[in-house]
Design a protein around this motif. Structure first.
Motif, short mmCIF file in Angstrom:
data_model
loop_
_atom_site.label_atom_id
_atom_site.label_comp_id
_atom_site.label_asym_id
_atom_site.label_seq_id
_atom_site.Cartn_x
_atom_site.Cartn_y
_atom_site.Cartn_z
N PHE A 118 -35.82 -4.18 5.04
CA PHE A 118 -34.44 -3.75 4.82
C PHE A 118 -34.38 -2.25 4.59
O PHE A 118 -33.54 -1.55 5.18
CB PHE A 118 -33.85 -4.50 3.63
N MET A 119 -35.25 -1.72 3.76
CA MET A 119 -35.24 -0.29 3.49
C MET A 119 -35.63 0.51 4.74
O MET A 119 -35.07 1.59 4.98
CB MET A 119 -36.17 0.04 2.32
N ARG A 120 -36.56 0.01 5.52
CA ARG A 120 -36.90 0.68 6.77
C ARG A 120 -35.69 0.72 7.71
O ARG A 120 -35.44 1.73 8.38
CB ARG A 120 -38.07 -0.03 7.47
N TYR A 121 -34.95 -0.38 7.75
CA TYR A 121 -33.75 -0.43 8.59
C TYR A 121 -32.71 0.59 8.13
O TYR A 121 -32.11 1.30 8.94
CB TYR A 121 -33.17 -1.85 8.56
N LEU A 122 -32.51 0.69 6.81
CA LEU A 122 -31.53 1.64 6.27
C LEU A 122 -31.86 3.08 6.63
O LEU A 122 -30.97 3.93 6.72
CB LEU A 122 -31.44 1.52 4.76
N SER A 161 -20.88 -5.61 8.28
CA SER A 161 -21.02 -5.60 9.74
C SER A 161 -22.17 -4.70 10.17
O SER A 161 -22.81 -4.95 11.19
CB SER A 161 -19.70 -5.14 10.38
N THR A 162 -22.45 -3.65 9.40
CA THR A 162 -23.57 -2.77 9.76
C THR A 162 -24.92 -3.42 9.45
O THR A 162 -25.95 -2.97 9.95
CB THR A 162 -23.49 -1.43 9.00
N LEU A 163 -24.91 -4.46 8.62
CA LEU A 163 -26.14 -5.19 8.27
C LEU A 163 -26.37 -6.42 9.14
O LEU A 163 -27.44 -7.02 9.09
CB LEU A 163 -26.10 -5.60 6.79
N LYS A 164 -25.37 -6.79 9.92
CA LYS A 164 -25.52 -7.99 10.75
C LYS A 164 -26.69 -7.89 11.73
O LYS A 164 -27.43 -8.86 11.92
CB LYS A 164 -24.22 -8.28 11.51
N GLY A 222 -35.43 -16.02 4.52
CA GLY A 222 -35.15 -15.76 3.12
C GLY A 222 -33.82 -15.06 2.91
O GLY A 222 -33.03 -14.87 3.84
N THR A 223 -33.59 -14.67 1.66
CA THR A 223 -32.33 -14.04 1.26
C THR A 223 -32.60 -12.83 0.39
O THR A 223 -33.52 -12.83 -0.43
CB THR A 223 -31.46 -15.04 0.46
N LEU A 224 -31.82 -11.79 0.57
CA LEU A 224 -31.84 -10.63 -0.31
C LEU A 224 -30.51 -10.57 -1.05
O LEU A 224 -29.44 -10.58 -0.43
CB LEU A 224 -32.04 -9.34 0.48
N ASN A 225 -30.57 -10.53 -2.37
CA ASN A 225 -29.37 -10.42 -3.19
C ASN A 225 -29.08 -8.95 -3.45
O ASN A 225 -29.92 -8.23 -3.99
CB ASN A 225 -29.57 -11.16 -4.51
N ALA A 241 -35.63 -5.20 14.16
CA ALA A 241 -36.81 -5.97 14.54
C ALA A 241 -38.08 -5.15 14.34
O ALA A 241 -39.11 -5.65 13.85
CB ALA A 241 -36.69 -6.43 15.99
N LYS A 242 -38.03 -3.89 14.70
CA LYS A 242 -39.18 -3.01 14.49
C LYS A 242 -39.46 -2.83 13.01
O LYS A 242 -40.62 -2.81 12.58
CB LYS A 242 -38.92 -1.66 15.15
N ALA A 243 -38.40 -2.72 12.19
CA ALA A 243 -38.57 -2.56 10.75
C ALA A 243 -39.26 -3.77 10.14
O ALA A 243 -39.98 -3.64 9.14
CB ALA A 243 -37.21 -2.34 10.08
N ALA A 244 -39.05 -4.93 10.73
CA ALA A 244 -39.68 -6.17 10.26
C ALA A 244 -40.98 -6.47 10.99
O ALA A 244 -41.53 -7.56 10.85
CB ALA A 244 -38.71 -7.33 10.41
N GLU A 245 -41.45 -5.49 11.79
CA GLU A 245 -42.69 -5.64 12.56
C GLU A 245 -42.65 -6.86 13.47
O GLU A 245 -43.64 -7.54 13.70
CB GLU A 245 -43.89 -5.72 11.62
#
Length: 452
Positions: free
Chosen positions: A355-359, A73-76, A55-58, A45-49
C-alpha cells in the motif's frame, strides 16, 4: 459551500467539516482516463510484487461524503490488483480517537492525518512503523518536496507519506474590480497599493478567522506565511519544532505582519471586530458584494473553485483569480507552504508495504489530481491531469517552488496548536499585548513538546 467546508486543508477546517456521508464509492475516478486507471492498476501490482495479497487494511481518517468517495476511487486500482480491501473508518475527532485506540492496544493498520505533528510525535514515541526501507529513496527525493519528506522523518527514518497538497495563503481577487499589481513584485509593492486604498477609505482586505472551536486557524496560517517568507526555512523549522522561542524577533515580526492587516480598521473590511466574528467561509464573499467590501482575501488553493460553485455569476479566472503570497525577502521568494494529509502505518505486513509503495507512485498521484478534489503531493504529475484551471495554476506554483514547508500549526503538537489559535484571537482583540501573548505561548512551548 461543501468544497470549502470539506477541503483537505488545515486540521481545524477538516475536523469541523460538515460533509454529507454516504457509502464510499467503489469506482475509479470518473474523470480519470482509462489508461490512467490501468496504469495505476499496473503500479499497484508491481507494488505487491505481482502477488494477490488478499486481506484487509483498516484505515482511520477524517474524510466523509463525496471527498471520501473520490479518495476511495483512487485506491480501487490497488484493491483490484492485490485483492486487499481498504476499510476506511471516518471519525470527526481523529486526534482523540487515535490516541484512545493506541492506549487500548487497538491502533488501526493505517491512519491518514492532517495533523502531521501528531504523527511525528507518534513516530518519536516508537508507535509508527518506519517505511523508508520499503520505498525507492531516489524516486522519493525526485518526486516529493524535501520539506515534506523531512517533516515525515525522525531519527533518520521515514514514517509517513503525503498523498495530497493544498497550497496555502494565496491572495485571491476579482479581476473585474481589482486594479492593483498582479502579481506584485514583492510584499512592499502590494503594501503600497493597499495603503493607498486604505487612505482613500476603501479597506483592501476581507478576512474572517471565526471557525467554531478552531477559531483563529486562518490567522495562524497568515502568520506562518510571514514567518516563512521573512525568515526562511531554518527559523521556520526551528519554530514549529519548538526550538525557537515565540518571543524571538522572527516570530514577533511575523505576528506584526499579520496584525498590520487584521488589527487595522482601515485595512480590513469591518475592522478587527469583523475579523473575529466573520467565518472564514463567508469573508471571501465580500469580493462580490455590491459594491465590493474589499479587493483581496487570503485563502488556500481550493477557494476559487468553491466561490465559482457558490456565488452566482462567478467563473474561474474570469471573476476569481489569485497570485501567490508575495516575497518579503527575495531569498525566500521561491518557498511555498502547503497543508495535506500524511499517512502512517502502525503494523508491518505485506499488505501495508504494498500500500505504501502504491501511494508513492506517480500513477496513484495522477488519479488524486484527476479527482479535482486535491493537488497530488507527488510533483511528478503533469498539470494536464488536473481538471480545474485554477488548480492547474496552483499545481504549477507547487511544482516550481524552490522548497515546500507544511503548515506549522498542523506540524505542532495539539497543545501548541490550540494555544496558537487562541493567541491569534487575543492579538486581534488587543494588539498592544503582543509581548505578553508571545510570552504565554513560550510558556506553553516548555511543556507541549514533552513526550506524553
Amino acid at each position: 459551500m461543501r468544497r470549502l467546508m470539506c477541503a483537505a486543508g488545515l486540521t481545524a477546517a477538516l475536523a469541523l467539516a460538515a460533509c454529507t456521508s454516504k457509502a464510499p464509492s467503489t469506482e475509479a475516478p470518473a474523470s480519470a482516463a482509462p489508461a490512467a486507471v490501468q496504469a495505476a492498476r499496473d503500479a499497484a501490482a508491481k507494488a505487491a510484487e505481482g502477488k494477490q495479497l488478499g486481506g484487509t487494511l483498516n484505515l482511520l481518517g477524517l474524510l466523509s461524503g463525496e471527498q471520501l468517495n473520490q479518495y476511495m476511487s483512487t485506491l480501487k486500482p490497488f484493491q483490484d490488483a492485490t485483492g486487499t480491501q481498504i476499510k476506511y473508518e471516518t471519525t470527526a475527532d481523529l486526534p482523540a480517537v487515535l490516541q484512545t485506540r493506541i492506549a487500548a492496544g487497538r491502533a488501526p493498520d493505517l491512519v491518514s492525518d492532517p495533523s502531521a505533528g501528531q504523527l511525528r510525535q507518534l513516530a518519536e514515541q516508537g508507535r509508527l512503523v518506519p517505511i523508508g526501507d520499503w520505498l525507492d529513496q531516489a524516486a522519493l527525493r525526485k518526486d516529493f518536496p524535501a520539506g515534506l519528506l523531512d517533516l515525515a522523518s525522525t531519527g533518520g527514518k521515514l514514517y509517513g507519506l503525503f498523498y495530497n497538497a493544498s497550497v496555502q495563503n494565496l491572495i485571491w481577487y476579482d479581476p473585474k474590480s481589482y486594479d492593483g499589481p498582479k502579481p506584485p513584485a514583492d510584499w512592499a509593492d502590494l503594501q503600497r497599493w493597499t495603503a493607498s486604498q486604505a487612505a482613500a477609505g476603501s479597506p483592501p482586505w476581507c478576512l474572517g478567522v471565526e471557525s467554531g472551536a478552531a477559531s483563529g486557524w486562518l490567522g495562524a496560517a497568515m502568520i506562518e506565511q510571514f514567518m516563512l517568507r521573512q525568515s526562511g526555512t531554518g527559523p521556520y523549522d526551528d519554530w514549529w519544532q519548538g526550538q525557537l522561542p515565540w518571543t524571538s524577533p522572527q516570530v514577533k515580526a511575523a505576528f506584526a505582519g499579520f496584525g498590520a492587516i487584521a488589527a487595522d480598521p482601515k485595512m480590513v473590511a469591518g475592522g478587527p471586530t469583523a475579523v473575529l466574528t466573520t467565518s472564514f467561509n463567508t469573508a471571501p464573499q465580500g469580493l462580490y458584494a455590491k459594491p465590493p467590501r474589499c479587493k483581496l482575501t487570503p485563502q488556500a488553493e481550493w477557494l476559487g473553485n468553491t466561490l465559482a460553485q457558490s456565488v452566482p455569476d462567478v467563473k474561474p479566472v474570469d471573476n476569481v483569480d489569485f497570485f501567490t503570497f508575495p516575497a518579503l525577502d527575495q531569498a525566500n521568494g521561491g518557498l511555498l507552504e502547503t497543508s495535506g494529509e500524511m499517512l502512517g502505518a502502525f503494523r508491518d505486513s505485506p499488505q501495508t508495504r504494498a500500500f505504501m509503495r502504491y501511494l508513492a507512485t506517480p500513477e496513484f498521484a495522477a488519479l488524486v489530481g484527476s479527482t479535482g478534489q486535491w493537488l497530488p503531493a507527488n510533483r511528478s504529475v503533469s498539470v494536464d491531469q488536473i481538471p480545474s484551471a485554477l488548480s492547474k495554476k496552483a499545481a504549477q506554483a507547487y511544482a516550481k517552488a524552490s522548497d515546500v514547508r507544511y503548515a506549522a500549526q498542523s506540524a505542532m503538537p495539539p497543545a501548541m496548536q490550540s494555544a496558537f489559535f487562541k493567541a491569534v484571537l487575543d492579538y486581534v482583540k488587543t494588539p498592544a499585548s503582543l509581548d505578553a501573548i508571545l510570552a504565554g505561548l513560550d510558556k506553553t512551548r516548555q511543556t507541549a513538546y514533552q513526550p506524553s
